[in-house]
Scaffold this motif. Structure first.
Motif: not given
Length: 63
Positions: A1-5, A20-35
């Motif tokens: 993502m960094t390289t493309v930006l 980094e914020l994109g990765v954190l948002a993905f992790k949070r979204g994934y955890a909510q989706w999974r649970e």
């Protein structure tokens, strides 16, 4: 993502932070989706975007 930006003209420091914020948002979204209830109509992408929107709202409130 960094390289493309960076390739799109985003300054290095901003590109790294955004990635980094994109990765954190993905992790949070994934955890909510999974649970959560996967039949509620809210997919992984929707939850990750909601995490980014929460971050945006929080930073806006800081002034």
């Amino acid at each position: 993502m960094t390289t493309v930006l960076i390739a799109r003209g985003v300054p290095d420091s901003v590109a790294h932070l955004a990635a980094e914020l994109g990765v954190l948002a993905f992790k949070r979204g994934y955890a909510q989706w999974r649970e959560g209830d996967r039949d509620d109509g809210g997919g992984l992408a929707q939850r990750a975007l909601a995490a980014l929107n929460d971050l945006r709202a929080a930073t806006t409130s800081l002034g």
